[in-house]
Design an enzyme around this catalytic site. Structure first.
Site, PDB file in Angstrom:
ATOM      1  N   HIS A   1       3.259  14.212   0.480  1.00  0.00           N
ATOM      2  CA  HIS A   1       2.678  15.496   0.070  1.00  0.00           C
ATOM      3  C   HIS A   1       3.763  16.555   0.213  1.00  0.00           C
ATOM      4  O   HIS A   1       4.574  16.496   1.139  1.00  0.00           O
ATOM      5  CB  HIS A   1       1.492  15.876   0.959  1.00  0.00           C
TER       6      HIS A   1
ATOM      7  N   HIS B   1       1.648   5.139  -2.230  1.00  0.00           N
ATOM      8  CA  HIS B   1       1.237   6.112  -3.242  1.00  0.00           C
ATOM      9  C   HIS B   1       2.508   6.721  -3.821  1.00  0.00           C
ATOM     10  O   HIS B   1       3.225   7.419  -3.119  1.00  0.00           O
ATOM     11  CB  HIS B   1       0.350   7.197  -2.613  1.00  0.00           C
ATOM     12  N   LEU B   2       2.770   6.408  -5.082  1.00  0.00           N
ATOM     13  CA  LEU B   2       4.010   6.911  -5.701  1.00  0.00           C
ATOM     14  C   LEU B   2       3.757   8.187  -6.515  1.00  0.00           C
ATOM     15  O   LEU B   2       4.694   8.783  -7.025  1.00  0.00           O
ATOM     16  CB  LEU B   2       4.642   5.825  -6.574  1.00  0.00           C
ATOM     17  N   ARG B   3       2.490   8.593  -6.629  1.00  0.00           N
ATOM     18  CA  ARG B   3       2.111   9.904  -7.184  1.00  0.00           C
ATOM     19  C   ARG B   3       2.337  10.083  -8.678  1.00  0.00           C
ATOM     20  O   ARG B   3       1.973  11.129  -9.219  1.00  0.00           O
ATOM     21  CB  ARG B   3       2.793  11.043  -6.425  1.00  0.00           C
TER      22      ARG B   3
ATOM     23  N   ASP C   1      -8.968   2.960  -4.007  1.00  0.00           N
ATOM     24  CA  ASP C   1      -8.425   3.503  -2.758  1.00  0.00           C
ATOM     25  C   ASP C   1      -8.630   5.013  -2.667  1.00  0.00           C
ATOM     26  O   ASP C   1      -8.328   5.748  -3.587  1.00  0.00           O
ATOM     27  CB  ASP C   1      -6.934   3.201  -2.650  1.00  0.00           C
TER      28      ASP C   1
ATOM     29  N   ASN D   1      -5.995   9.451   6.402  1.00  0.00           N
ATOM     30  CA  ASN D   1      -7.297   8.817   6.295  1.00  0.00           C
ATOM     31  C   ASN D   1      -7.100   7.328   6.008  1.00  0.00           C
ATOM     32  O   ASN D   1      -6.523   6.996   4.974  1.00  0.00           O
ATOM     33  CB  ASN D   1      -8.098   9.480   5.164  1.00  0.00           C
TER      34      ASN D   1
ATOM     35  N   HIS E   1       0.838  -1.205   0.000  1.00  0.00           N
ATOM     36  CA  HIS E   1       0.000   0.000   0.000  1.00  0.00           C
ATOM     37  C   HIS E   1       0.868   1.248   0.000  1.00  0.00           C
ATOM     38  O   HIS E   1       1.214   1.793   1.050  1.00  0.00           O
ATOM     39  CB  HIS E   1      -0.926   0.003   1.224  1.00  0.00           C
TER      40      HIS E   1
ATOM     41  N   ASN F   1      -4.647   6.062  -7.349  1.00  0.00           N
ATOM     42  CA  ASN F   1      -5.212   7.423  -7.296  1.00  0.00           C
ATOM     43  C   ASN F   1      -4.214   8.449  -7.811  1.00  0.00           C
ATOM     44  O   ASN F   1      -3.874   9.428  -7.152  1.00  0.00           O
ATOM     45  CB  ASN F   1      -5.690   7.771  -5.885  1.00  0.00           C
TER      46      ASN F   1
ATOM     47  N   ASP G   1       0.902   2.682   3.750  1.00  0.00           N
ATOM     48  CA  ASP G   1       0.077   3.758   3.189  1.00  0.00           C
ATOM     49  C   ASP G   1       0.937   5.006   2.959  1.00  0.00           C
ATOM     50  O   ASP G   1       0.491   6.137   3.191  1.00  0.00           O
ATOM     51  CB  ASP G   1      -1.128   4.064   4.082  1.00  0.00           C
TER      52      ASP G   1
END
Lengths: 377, 435
Positions: free
Chosen positions: B318, B69-71, B158, B287, B67, B101, B314
């Site tokens: 940012h 997020h590599l953006r 997700d 979240n 899980h 996402n 997760d």
């Protein structure tokens, strides 16, 4: 696996939440809980002293010091009283409001704060629609930040002026409130000074308590009624008054007053029956329903009025000796009737008046004399 | 391809039941040989191979994070596949499963392939997880067969949970037909509008709107009901970042009923509580949010007693300016790839006495098995040469500004970690070295 062994094991050292680094600046007033009883006493004493001081010497206290008022929400009382308080101490003030500034163009709170600091602001008074915004502003600018209301969170100077109002009406011997005590003229100019400074009368503010302790409000019950959920005034009062021994009753429907509000701190209880709450109260604080923060919540206003409106009838039968407070703005005919707002038990305009005195004291605390200013003070 | 020998270390390979001093020979991206110390057969190619001296160190299968997020595509200012995987390698990870996402949403074989292309310069292996529905809008399901053949290892929306019963039912059935897992971010977003932390006394005190535990557990219970009704043994429902005791209870119950329902827990959810939001710390905003101490304790309990199938970070980078705003306006998420191992050993192993082998299993063998990543999460001859070599006793302080990630939004800045990664080897190549 043995569950008790597991429980015992993890009880040893769970990671602890770090201590708060706030306030970074000792002059800041972010939360009502930041103030110790000594500091509260000091602010109350200074409020009275400054109120009674000759305006021609008072305006040297913060002569030419720069105070910025940064307002992201509309305000009448708070903004005007902070501004008058700053000017009464001789400070230069400037107002930046979200609708007529680069905030409209997308400038962040951080950049707005840094810009004000670069322009020479030595303290910032912030009203913001987001809870916690003053903490962000203080962390980024390290200036004294005075929280003039942040979202649904806190409004510490309101709690202080409410305390000042409450103390002015408190009979320390009987722990009752006397509505007609200390009705004084609204003092915004120096013209009234001689009247106030005149011979002490039994009803003058001189009997007001300034030195507060954990027992000062013992035996006093204040009921806060209405939209507690969205109220920063309620939160600041809930944090401040119980530390002086007061019992705070919260009253309102479930939608506006969740059960967990009672766990916000010690000395707080919920009494949903308005009449029962009134009967126990020496002071009752009515709140406006904050339509702008209801976020889709449906509320039957007729039913609300039937249950929670403070009417002359309710007041006369349940709390004939209580003082009636309201942080404003009032919506006449909704949370209070016009008769009650204008009636003899109402101290609503005194609260407004006390705002100037309290905010003078808070500004003086925010901007202690620096070496450079030492000669002028 | 050059060969690599790791000598003198203590190999812990939970899936293979190995826990002892071993030398390893890695060749052509695979594990070529495992032998007692000094016993590697030179004929296999150990002669002339680069040698890593792992004396006093632990050798384990490279960690697997299902899980992250590599953006990329679309938000390279937060993270790129190159920087995110560099951060993963620094944390001991050799495989990460990347959430869809992105901008645009990864709902196509083209984007799925793009993410795995050599031009992305990934330091370790990236397994894309594709969107379950077109644009993750929860309306029309994607072509799972095509996504799977492009390399997708699971499907999920997700961040945008599938709320409609019929769409979720269709997703579960269609994914089962092609052998893909369905991962659900369990949040009834109809109940969490405008909320920015856990519902409870802390949120009330801070004047913030709260997300209730029921908003999470309600969706988990609904999903389990759908799995039960569908009666298809091929269905695998995986609950992402479980954060409430009630959601865990539902997973536990489903498992007792024989359903293939699994769950992961993030380090911040077994370590932190809503109290860590402090005075509006946006690096404690994610979240699902940090929950009550009872929920946190339930996460620890469930990890210790085996209900939790995997630890997943997760990892949600940012940019600094995005987090330097009012709490309510800050985006959700924290980075986590460089702190997962150090926190897990420090707390789960040292503090709460979970055997090191089980900690490592939760970070490698079990997550690899969940998404059916063949040859990952174990170090047997023939499996991928994905290895982490670390000093299990070394304590160190995590300094966020030294991260390999593009972002540094972590609540663990300055925390003490235990277990320092020395080398991370991805398919036989040294992806990270700290010597």
């Amino acid at each position: 696996m043995n569950p008790t062994a597991t429980a015992a094991r993890r009880a040893i050292h769970p990671p602890r939440a770090p201590d708060s680094p706030f306030p970074y600046n000792p002059g800041s007033l972010l939360s009502a809980s930041d103030l110790g009883l000594d500091e509260i006493s000091h602010i109350l004493a200074r409020a009275t002293a400054l109120e009674n001081q000759d305006p021609l010497t008072r305006d040297r206290i913060l002569a030419k010091r720069r105070v910025a008022l940064l307002f992201y929400e509309s305000s009448t009382r708070t903004r005007t009283s902070f501004e008058l308080a700053a000017k009464a101490l001789g400070a230069d003030t400037t107002l930046v409001s979200s609708l007529s500034s680069s905030i409209e163009k997308g400038e962040t709170l951080k950049d707005t704060g840094l810009t004000l600091r670069a322009l020479g602001a030595e303290a910032i008074i912030l009203r913001h629609n987001s809870s916690g915004a003053p903490w962000l502003l203080e962390a980024e600018t390290r200036l004294p930040v005075l929280n003039a209301g942040d979202g649904m969170h806190e409004h510490p100077t309101q709690a202080l002026l409410d305390l000042r109002t409450l103390l002015a009406h408190l009979d320390p011997a009987t722990k009752t409130c006397i509505p007609e005590r200390t009705k004084k003229p609204v003092i915004l100019s120096g013209a009234h000074f001689s009247e106030v400074e005149g011979p002490a009368s039994p009803t003058s503010a001189q009997h007001t308590i300034h030195q507060v302790t954990a027992e000062t409000l013992a035996g006093v019950t204040l009921t806060i009624v209405g939209d507690i959920l969205h109220s920063r005034v309620a939160r600041s009062n809930m944090l401040l008054l119980p530390r002086l021994g007061a019992r705070v009753l919260l009253c309102g429907p479930k939608e506006l007053l969740p059960e967990l509000a009672a766990h916000a701190g010690p000395g707080i209880e919920i009494e949903r029956n308005f009449e029962a709450a009134l009967r126990q109260s020496q002071a009752v604080m009515m709140l406006r329903i904050q339509a702008e923060r209801l976020a889709g919540l449906q509320l039957d206003l007729e039913e609300y009025k039937a249950t929670y409106q403070l009417t002359g009838q309710r007041l006369a039968t349940q709390a004939p000796n209580a003082i009636v407070m309201h942080p404003g703005p009032i919506i006449r005919g909704l949370e209070v009737t016009a008769g009650v707002a204008d009636g003899p038990q109402s101290v609503i305009l005194e609260q407004v008046c006390n705002g100037v005195a309290i905010r003078m004291a808070v500004l003086e605390r925010a901007l202690p004399a620096t070496h450079a200013q030492g000669g002028r003070a | 391809m050059t060969a690599l020998v790791i000598r003198g270390g203590h190999l812990i390979d939970p899936a293979a039941g190995v826990d002892g001093l071993k030398d390893l020979l890695l060749k052509d991206g695979r594990v070529a040989e495992i032998a007692s110390p000094g016993k590697l057969k030179q004929a296999n190619g150990a002669a002339g191979a680069e040698v890593l001296d792992a004396t006093g160190l632990t050798i384990a299968p490279g960690l697997v994070d299902i899980h992250v997020h590599l953006r990329e595509p679309g938000q390279g200012y937060k993270e790129t596949i190159a920087t995110g995987t560099a951060s993963a390698a620094a944390g001991g990870f050799t495989s990460v499963a990347a959430m869809p996402n992105t901008r645009p949403v990864n709902d196509s074989p083209e984007i799925t392939r793009w993410m795995q292309a050599p031009e992305r310069a990934a330091a370790i292996r990236v397994f894309p997880i594709a969107a379950a529905t077109r644009g993750s809008k929860g309306e029309a399901i994607n072509d799972y067969a095509a996504l799977k053949s492009a390399g997708a290892v699971a499907v999920t929306d997700d961040g945008y949970p599938i709320l409609k019963d019929n769409i979720m039912r269709e997703t579960l059935a269609a994914a089962a037909r092609v052998g893909l897992s369905v991962i659900q971010h369990a949040e009834d977003t109809r109940l969490t509008q405008g909320a920015s932390m856990n519902a409870g006394p802390t949120a009330f005190r801070l004047g913030l709107r709260g997300m209730t535990g029921e908003a999470e557990s309600g969706i988990v219970e609904r999903d389990i009901r759908l799995v039960t009704e569908l009666r298809d043994a091929r269905i695998h429902l995986h609950v992402a970042h479980t954060s409430t005791a009630a959601a865990l209870a539902a997973v536990r119950q489903a498992r007792r009923s024989g359903l293939r329902v699994t769950c992961e827990v993030a380090p911040h959810h077994f370590l932190l509580t809503e109290e860590h939001v402090g005075q509006y710390n946006t690096n404690a905003k994610m979240n699902p949010p940090l929950r009550s101490s009872a929920d946190r304790d339930a996460m620890i309990e469930a990890i210790l007693d085996g209900v939790v199938d995997a630890i997943a970070t997760d990892h949600a980078p940012h940019a600094i300016h995005e987090k330097e705003v009012e709490f309510e306006n800050a985006p959700n998420g924290i980075t986590g790839l460089e702190t997962a191992l150090g926190l897990s050993i420090r707390w789960l192993h040292k503090e709460w006495k979970l055997p090191l082998g089980r900690v490592l299993s939760l970070l490698s063998a079990q997550p690899a098995a969940l998404l059916n990543l063949k040859g990952r999460g174990t170090l047997t001859v023939g499996s991928f040469a994905d290895v982490v070599v670390f000093d299990p006793k070394a304590e160190w302080i995590y300094i966020a500004r030294e991260t390999k990630s593009k972002s540094r939004n972590t609540p663990f800045d300055g925390w003490t970690m235990q277990g320092k990664v020395r080398w991370t080897i991805s398919e036989g190549r040294i992806a990270y070295a700290n010597t």
